[in-house]
Design an enzyme around this catalytic site. Structure first.
Site, short mmCIF file in Angstrom:
data_model
loop_
_atom_site.label_atom_id
_atom_site.label_comp_id
_atom_site.label_asym_id
_atom_site.label_seq_id
_atom_site.Cartn_x
_atom_site.Cartn_y
_atom_site.Cartn_z
N SER A 30 -0.30 2.97 -4.73
CA SER A 30 -0.66 1.57 -4.50
C SER A 30 -1.29 0.96 -5.73
O SER A 30 -1.13 -0.24 -6.00
CB SER A 30 -1.64 1.46 -3.32
N HIS A 70 -8.39 -2.81 -0.08
CA HIS A 70 -7.10 -2.48 -0.68
C HIS A 70 -6.43 -3.66 -1.37
O HIS A 70 -6.06 -3.59 -2.55
CB HIS A 70 -6.18 -1.88 0.38
N ASP A 73 -0.19 -7.42 1.45
CA ASP A 73 -1.20 -6.37 1.59
C ASP A 73 -2.19 -6.73 2.69
O ASP A 73 -1.86 -7.49 3.59
CB ASP A 73 -1.92 -6.17 0.25
#
Length: 486
Positions: free
Chosen positions: A427, A228, A110
């Site tokens: 996600s 994220h 990621d």
């Protein structure tokens, strides 16, 4: 929504009637309230609200008086990750089986995980280091407490092997100029051999690359700016008690709150960039770490990312990133990927109505050996079904995808710098399934190294939400049922 709290504008008798009626009856009697009970209070509230909002006078154009069509209760919000744990029954599985994930590690491919975040502290080490209490890490460096086992940055690897030198000048990223000069001086010969070998079509020598891409956990460590990766890792492995986190009313726990993770960065420091080569490199590196070892170093990887299928060059599910995922799964690593967020296309840019679209699963979710995850509601999946944004199958060559769905709407998780934030997307759904796979292997250790069987168990025991198969796959992942099925 306007919240009104002017009880004094109702007469005491009217107010008592409303309260007694809503409680199930007046003094000495129990019955359901009727419209007659509350009609005077409703009329008074209507007049009050219209006056408050300036709607008491008729509309000058239509001559009609504005109406209030609904009054909604201002409900308190609760922590979403705690709710989504219950939705996939991870809380019940922990309580019933006392699951121990020690020795199992997961790679987060990621934008980067903040290893200094309190959500990733090893709570057992923390308690042992602070017998007298005190704030987290007050008596011990965070690097000794974090469950982020290691951090690797792959974002400059392509420039490294193309130029033969460690690049510099990445704003806010690793490495800085001084570190790059030191690395170039120390590994000058090795880097040049690496570049020539790659130019000649040879494989990457990860024994040379590993010290170059490793981000030390020390005084110079800098957390990623993007939310994220840290958020995804928190859903999988976060553990942040209520007396420490900003919410303050509930323990923020991921699916596997004691799991060790590897931070494999494939996006720039701010979450931008990223390409197929970089992601492939991270997956190849996992193979390198596991090679020639009796016990795998990394047992699974989570890919909460999306790459459009290049239809003119590759068959669906046979792109380079899909092939790499299939190879990694063939070597005994569980690979979990987000289905993508292309289920709904906004047509405003073209002055058209938006619409739902099928055959929108993205890579690496198109890979056959990957567990591809769509999104559903965090609390009421049977009511709301598949999230509007969740990519839908089938694949471009007619296979069923996604494989399962998991909570992916307004999931609360940690962000860099000790923060919290709610995010939506497949996600957020993918790490729920990564956690389910880790718990399944923790309970049944014979499943370690057998990702195909892990996928079969999770799909076979999923809960049918009564939706189209190409929307929901096999249904909502159910951790408890998966563990009990073996």
């Amino acid at each position: 929504m306007v919240s009104l709290r002017r009880d004094s504008d109702l007469t005491p008798k009217e107010l008592a009637r409303v309260r007694d009626g809503l409680a199930g009856g007046g003094p000495g009697r129990r019955r359901q309230p009727t419209l007659r009970d509350v009609r005077p209070a409703i009329q008074r509230f209507r007049d009050l609200a219209q006056g408050f909002l300036g709607f008491a006078s008729p509309d000058p154009v239509t001559g009609q008086r504005a109406e209030i069509w609904t009054v909604n209760r201002n409900r308190e919000a609760s922590v979403s990750v705690a709710l989504s744990r219950k939705t996939v029954k991870a809380d019940a599985a922990h309580c019933l089986f006392n699951l121990d994930t020690s020795g199992i590690r997961w790679g987060i491919v990621d934008s980067g995980v903040d290893a200094t975040h309190p959500a990733f502290f090893d709570r057992a080490k923390l308690r042992a280091s602070q017998p007298g209490g005190g704030p987290p890490a007050a008596r011990q460096p965070w690097a000794d407490l974090t469950r982020v086992a290691a951090t690797y940055d792959f974002t400059f690897l392509r420039r490294l092997i193309s130029t033969g030198r460690m690049p510099t000048g990445r704003a806010g990223g690793w490495p800085d100029r001084a570190q790059a000069r030191a690395i170039n001086g120390r590994f000058q010969r090795e880097i040049e051999i690496l570049r020539r070998r790659y130019d000649e079509g040879g494989d990457l020598d990860w024994s040379v690359i590993e010290p170059l891409i490793r981000v030390p956990h020390g005084p110079d460590y800098r957390a990623p700016r993007s939310n994220h990766g840290t958020h995804v890792a928190g859903i999988l492995a976060g553990d942040w008690p209520r007396d420490e986190n900003p919410e303050g009313d509930v323990d923020l726990r991921g699916i596997c709150p004691a799991l060790e993770i590897y931070d494999l960065r494939v996006f720039a420091d701010d979450g931008s960039g990223g390409d197929e080569f970089t992601i492939q490199s991270a997956l190849e590196f996992v193979t390198y770490l596991n090679r020639n070892r009796q016990v795998p170093v990394i047992h699974g990887v989570n890919l909460s990312l999306s790459i459009p299928h290049e239809v003119e060059s590759f068959a669906c599910g046979r792109t380079p990133i899909c092939d790499e995922c299939n190879r990694l799964a063939g070597q005994g690593v569980v690979v979990v990927a987000a289905a993508g967020n292309r289920g709904w296309v906004d047509g405003l840019a073209e002055n058209q109505f938006g619409d739902f679209r099928s055959i929108t699963v993205t890579d690496p979710g198109n890979a056959s050996e990957v567990i591809t995850v769509g999104s559903t509601h965090r609390v009421e999946p049977h009511t709301y079904g598949v999230s509007y944004f969740s990519s839908r199958g089938p694949t471009g060559d007619g296979r069923m995808k996604p494989d399962v769905v998991a909570p992916g709407e307004k999931i609360l998780g940690p962000t860099p710098g000790g923060g919290l934030r709610r995010l939506d997307g497949t996600s957020m759904a993918a790490p729920h399934v990564s956690g389910a796979a880790a718990l399944l292997m923790a309970r049944h250790r014979e499943l370690i190294g057998d990702p195909r069987r892990v996928k079969d168990v999770l799909c076979r025991t999923a809960t049918d939400l009564g939706r189209e198969r190409y929307f929901q796959g096999n249904g909502l992942v159910d951790v408890l049922r998966a563990i009990q099925s073996i």
